[in-house]
Motif scaffolding. Structure first.
Motif, PDB file in Angstrom:
ATOM      1  N   PRO A 115      55.344 -19.023 -47.214  1.00  0.00           N
ATOM      2  CA  PRO A 115      55.498 -19.747 -45.954  1.00  0.00           C
ATOM      3  C   PRO A 115      55.490 -21.248 -46.179  1.00  0.00           C
ATOM      4  N   GLU A 116      56.036 -21.946 -45.222  1.00  0.00           N
ATOM      5  CA  GLU A 116      56.007 -23.412 -45.280  1.00  0.00           C
ATOM      6  C   GLU A 116      54.628 -23.910 -44.829  1.00  0.00           C
ATOM      7  N   PRO A 117      54.135 -25.039 -45.356  1.00  0.00           N
ATOM      8  CA  PRO A 117      54.727 -25.786 -46.472  1.00  0.00           C
ATOM      9  C   PRO A 117      54.417 -25.120 -47.807  1.00  0.00           C
ATOM     10  N   ILE A 118      55.313 -25.232 -48.761  1.00  0.00           N
ATOM     11  CA  ILE A 118      55.137 -24.604 -50.062  1.00  0.00           C
ATOM     12  C   ILE A 118      54.185 -25.436 -50.918  1.00  0.00           C
ATOM     13  N   ASP A 119      53.236 -24.751 -51.529  1.00  0.00           N
ATOM     14  CA  ASP A 119      52.299 -25.407 -52.444  1.00  0.00           C
ATOM     15  C   ASP A 119      53.001 -25.569 -53.796  1.00  0.00           C
ATOM     16  N   ILE A 120      53.378 -26.805 -54.134  1.00  0.00           N
ATOM     17  CA  ILE A 120      54.150 -27.042 -55.365  1.00  0.00           C
ATOM     18  C   ILE A 120      53.328 -26.807 -56.621  1.00  0.00           C
ATOM     19  N   THR A 121      52.027 -26.659 -56.475  1.00  0.00           N
ATOM     20  CA  THR A 121      51.175 -26.415 -57.650  1.00  0.00           C
ATOM     21  C   THR A 121      51.158 -24.942 -58.031  1.00  0.00           C
ATOM     22  N   LYS A 122      51.773 -24.088 -57.214  1.00  0.00           N
ATOM     23  CA  LYS A 122      51.759 -22.655 -57.475  1.00  0.00           C
ATOM     24  C   LYS A 122      53.145 -22.156 -57.866  1.00  0.00           C
ATOM     25  N   GLU A 123      53.138 -21.081 -58.664  1.00  0.00           N
ATOM     26  CA  GLU A 123      54.379 -20.391 -58.991  1.00  0.00           C
ATOM     27  C   GLU A 123      54.451 -19.111 -58.162  1.00  0.00           C
ATOM     28  N   TYR A 124      55.612 -18.849 -57.582  1.00  0.00           N
ATOM     29  CA  TYR A 124      55.776 -17.699 -56.714  1.00  0.00           C
ATOM     30  C   TYR A 124      56.750 -16.705 -57.349  1.00  0.00           C
ATOM     31  N   ALA A 125      56.289 -15.473 -57.482  1.00  0.00           N
ATOM     32  CA  ALA A 125      57.151 -14.433 -58.029  1.00  0.00           C
ATOM     33  C   ALA A 125      58.236 -14.085 -57.017  1.00  0.00           C
ATOM     34  N   PRO A 126      59.435 -13.726 -57.482  1.00  0.00           N
ATOM     35  CA  PRO A 126      60.498 -13.337 -56.549  1.00  0.00           C
ATOM     36  C   PRO A 126      60.136 -12.040 -55.821  1.00  0.00           C
ATOM     37  N   ASN A 127      60.717 -11.860 -54.636  1.00  0.00           N
ATOM     38  CA  ASN A 127      60.498 -10.647 -53.832  1.00  0.00           C
ATOM     39  C   ASN A 127      59.019 -10.416 -53.534  1.00  0.00           C
ATOM     40  N   THR A 128      58.324 -11.490 -53.221  1.00  0.00           N
ATOM     41  CA  THR A 128      56.920 -11.382 -52.839  1.00  0.00           C
ATOM     42  C   THR A 128      56.782 -11.536 -51.329  1.00  0.00           C
ATOM     43  N   LEU A 129      56.072 -10.608 -50.700  1.00  0.00           N
ATOM     44  CA  LEU A 129      55.812 -10.707 -49.271  1.00  0.00           C
ATOM     45  C   LEU A 129      54.528 -11.489 -49.033  1.00  0.00           C
ATOM     46  N   PHE A 130      54.569 -12.387 -48.082  1.00  0.00           N
ATOM     47  CA  PHE A 130      53.399 -13.153 -47.660  1.00  0.00           C
ATOM     48  C   PHE A 130      53.156 -12.825 -46.199  1.00  0.00           C
ATOM     49  N   GLY A 131      51.982 -12.283 -45.890  1.00  0.00           N
ATOM     50  CA  GLY A 131      51.785 -11.800 -44.533  1.00  0.00           C
ATOM     51  C   GLY A 131      50.427 -12.070 -43.940  1.00  0.00           C
ATOM     52  N   ASP A 132      50.321 -11.720 -42.653  1.00  0.00           N
ATOM     53  CA  ASP A 132      49.072 -11.780 -41.891  1.00  0.00           C
ATOM     54  C   ASP A 132      48.823 -10.423 -41.265  1.00  0.00           C
ATOM     55  N   PHE A 133      47.551 -10.079 -41.165  1.00  0.00           N
ATOM     56  CA  PHE A 133      47.116  -8.827 -40.536  1.00  0.00           C
ATOM     57  C   PHE A 133      46.125  -9.182 -39.444  1.00  0.00           C
ATOM     58  N   TYR A 134      46.493  -8.868 -38.190  1.00  0.00           N
ATOM     59  CA  TYR A 134      45.631  -9.127 -37.044  1.00  0.00           C
ATOM     60  C   TYR A 134      45.103  -7.788 -36.518  1.00  0.00           C
ATOM     61  N   SER A 135      43.802  -7.723 -36.269  1.00  0.00           N
ATOM     62  CA  SER A 135      43.214  -6.479 -35.764  1.00  0.00           C
ATOM     63  C   SER A 135      42.265  -6.788 -34.613  1.00  0.00           C
ATOM     64  N   GLY A 136      42.535  -6.147 -33.475  1.00  0.00           N
ATOM     65  CA  GLY A 136      41.646  -6.294 -32.336  1.00  0.00           C
ATOM     66  C   GLY A 136      41.544  -7.718 -31.842  1.00  0.00           C
ATOM     67  N   ILE A 137      40.341  -8.079 -31.416  1.00  0.00           N
ATOM     68  CA  ILE A 137      40.149  -9.362 -30.751  1.00  0.00           C
ATOM     69  C   ILE A 137      39.999 -10.531 -31.707  1.00  0.00           C
ATOM     70  N   ALA A 138      39.552 -10.271 -32.948  1.00  0.00           N
ATOM     71  CA  ALA A 138      39.299 -11.404 -33.841  1.00  0.00           C
ATOM     72  C   ALA A 138      39.485 -11.098 -35.315  1.00  0.00           C
ATOM     73  N   GLY A 139      39.800  -9.860 -35.700  1.00  0.00           N
ATOM     74  CA  GLY A 139      39.969  -9.546 -37.109  1.00  0.00           C
ATOM     75  C   GLY A 139      41.251 -10.153 -37.661  1.00  0.00           C
ATOM     76  N   HIS A 140      41.149 -10.854 -38.775  1.00  0.00           N
ATOM     77  CA  HIS A 140      42.327 -11.451 -39.391  1.00  0.00           C
ATOM     78  C   HIS A 140      42.185 -11.459 -40.902  1.00  0.00           C
ATOM     79  N   GLU A 141      43.257 -11.061 -41.578  1.00  0.00           N
ATOM     80  CA  GLU A 141      43.341 -11.120 -43.040  1.00  0.00           C
ATOM     81  C   GLU A 141      44.746 -11.558 -43.421  1.00  0.00           C
ATOM     82  N   THR A 142      44.878 -12.153 -44.594  1.00  0.00           N
ATOM     83  CA  THR A 142      46.195 -12.438 -45.147  1.00  0.00           C
ATOM     84  C   THR A 142      46.492 -11.402 -46.217  1.00  0.00           C
ATOM     85  N   TRP A 143      47.767 -11.224 -46.538  1.00  0.00           N
ATOM     86  CA  TRP A 143      48.118 -10.255 -47.569  1.00  0.00           C
ATOM     87  C   TRP A 143      49.403 -10.685 -48.282  1.00  0.00           C
ATOM     88  N   THR A 144      49.482 -10.252 -49.521  1.00  0.00           N
ATOM     89  CA  THR A 144      50.687 -10.432 -50.316  1.00  0.00           C
ATOM     90  C   THR A 144      51.056  -9.079 -50.915  1.00  0.00           C
TER      91      THR A 144
END
Length: 441
Positions: free
Chosen positions: A229-258
């Motif tokens: 996602p933007e903005p891209i962190d130029i200090t990191k290397e990103y593998a091709p075909n990588t999913l970057f996501g968010d997981f929302y659950s209920g009223i306040a549960g939140h996690e990120t996922w790749t």
């Protein structure tokens, strides 16, 4: 599913002007005499939207009239067909209608909002502080996620993915994503070491995907894009075909996922995650039966000389519901072979008078023919105290196999339900292999 996922609680009620959201026993909409068919529930397909955490979690449901009364079916398409959760406890008072959600201690409380529209809340009664999520719904056949146009080439999200989820404190856990894509439509689920996220369905738009599910107890939204996602962190290397996501659950549960494509993605062996303490070979317990009021113990005469399957469950747990949907009819077909099942229920309240009715409701809804006992509160410390022979406990459900001598032979964490496709068939095959092996001894 891991019961210890972060579900933070709301601290203030929503001022929606709806009566009867304080508790199951005090709801005015549930005390209305007769429970006549509420006019707000127009028969046919509907699309609902839960508004939480700045997101919209869509879900589909159908209203039918059966025996002169309204019935609501929550619809969850998935890898292996569509789940239809029947909600037949529906009552109205004044201008509001309460729809109790299947076997769970939760409800939709709604009122008409113009022609063929509803407005209200989803309320979870079984939290320490019941929380409420705003809800709107519109009648008519609709897509779960409205179609959106994108100038980007449509991404390919089908197949098996090796995923990692991280909570907001940085703790992580592995998962396997399995998705099937047909055009812009996407179905699938995530499997974890403690269970699966059940039936997920949604849409692909360009290089982005969205999936949701609502079973009455849990509302999930998964969003991701192929590429960082933007903005891209130029200090990191990103593998091709990588999913970057968010997981929302209920009223306040939140996690990120790749996630990255990996047809060989595999989770740790579910038969090795929980084990007995050194020197232990049996489980010793005596818990009150939720039906007769007598006690249940693996040393009772009815279990002697038989293979016994212990199901650690909760009426609040959707993965437990999936396992019970399998176990209840399986028991009726196999009990004559010399096998028994005991359900050990862990509920939100430690009060038998509060929790036993919830387990009885689950027993009746799923037509459970085996004994179900109330064992304690639904957290890992309670399980550790009530079953001290276990070295650790991770998740509901957990299935424990006892041989004819009462010895623990296998402990299986989690349950891959019907929303996982081929993994569900592997789950059932493994269960039957273990029982067949123990019966032959």
């Amino acid at each position: 599913m891991n019961v210890f996922s972060p579900y933070l609680l709301a601290t203030a009620a929503l001022a929606l002007g709806l009566a009867g959201c304080s508790s199951p026993s005090t709801s005015s909409s549930e005390t209305a005499a007769g429970g006549a068919a509420p006019p707000v529930l127009v028969p046919g397909p509907w699309r609902g939207v839960l508004a939480t955490q700045g997101q919209e979690i869509p879900f589909l449901f159908e209203v039918k009239t059966e025996a002169g009364k309204p019935v609501v079916y929550l619809l969850n398409p998935g890898l292996s067909g569509e789940e239809r959760l029947r909600c037949d406890d529906i009552k109205s008072a004044g201008d509001s209608t309460t729809i109790r959600l299947h076997a769970f201690d939760a409800a939709l409380v709604v009122r008409a909002d113009g022609a063929d529209k509803l407005k209200g809340i989803w309320v979870k009664y079984d939290s320490k502080t019941p929380y409420r999520v705003p809800l709107t719904a519109t009648a008519g056949a609709q897509e779960l996620f409205p179609a959106t146009k994108s100038a980007e080439k449509m991404g390919d999200f089908g197949g098996t993915w090796r995923a990692t989820f991280r909570d907001d404190k940085g703790a992580s856990y592995p998962a396997t994503g399995v998705f099937a894509q047909a055009g812009s439509r996407l179905t699938g689920t995530f499997l974890t070491t403690t269970g699966d996220y059940r039936y997920l369905s949604g849409q692909v738009s360009g290089q982005k995907m969205s999936l949701s599910t609502f079973d009455g107890s849990h509302a999930f939204l998964f969003k991701a894009q192929n590429g960082p996602p933007e903005p891209i962190d130029i200090t990191k290397e990103y593998a091709p075909n990588t999913l970057f996501g968010d997981f929302y659950s209920g009223i306040a549960g939140h996690e990120t996922w790749t996630a990255v494509p990996d047809p060989k993605a595999k989770l740790p062996d579910a038969d090795t995650l929980v084990y007995l303490k050194k020197g232990e070979s049996r489980l010793n317990f005596k818990f009150p039966n939720v039906v007769e009021g007598s006690s249940v113990s693996p040393t009772d005469p009815k279990y002697r000389g038989k293979v016994v399957v212990l199901q650690i469950l909760g009426s609040w747990c959707p993965n437990c519901m999936d396992e019970t949907n399998f176990l209840a009819p399986w028991y009726q077909q196999n009990k004559a072979r010399g096998v028994e099942v005991i359900g050990l229920g862990y509920e939100r309240s430690g009060d038998y008078a509060v929790s036993a009715p919830k387990l009885r409701n689950m027993r009746e809804r799923f037509k459970i023919g085996y004994d179900v006992a109330f064992a304690g509160v639904s957290n890992k410390d309670s399980v550790a105290r009530s079953l001290p022979q276990l070295a650790k406990f991770l998740a509901f459900p957990t299935t424990i196999f006892l041989d004819k001598k009462g010895n623990v032979r296998k402990i299986h964490t989690g349950f891959s339900g019907p929303g996982t496709g081929k993994y569900y068939q592997e789950e059932l095959a493994g269960f039957n292999r273990e029982v067949d092996k123990l019966l032959k001894e």
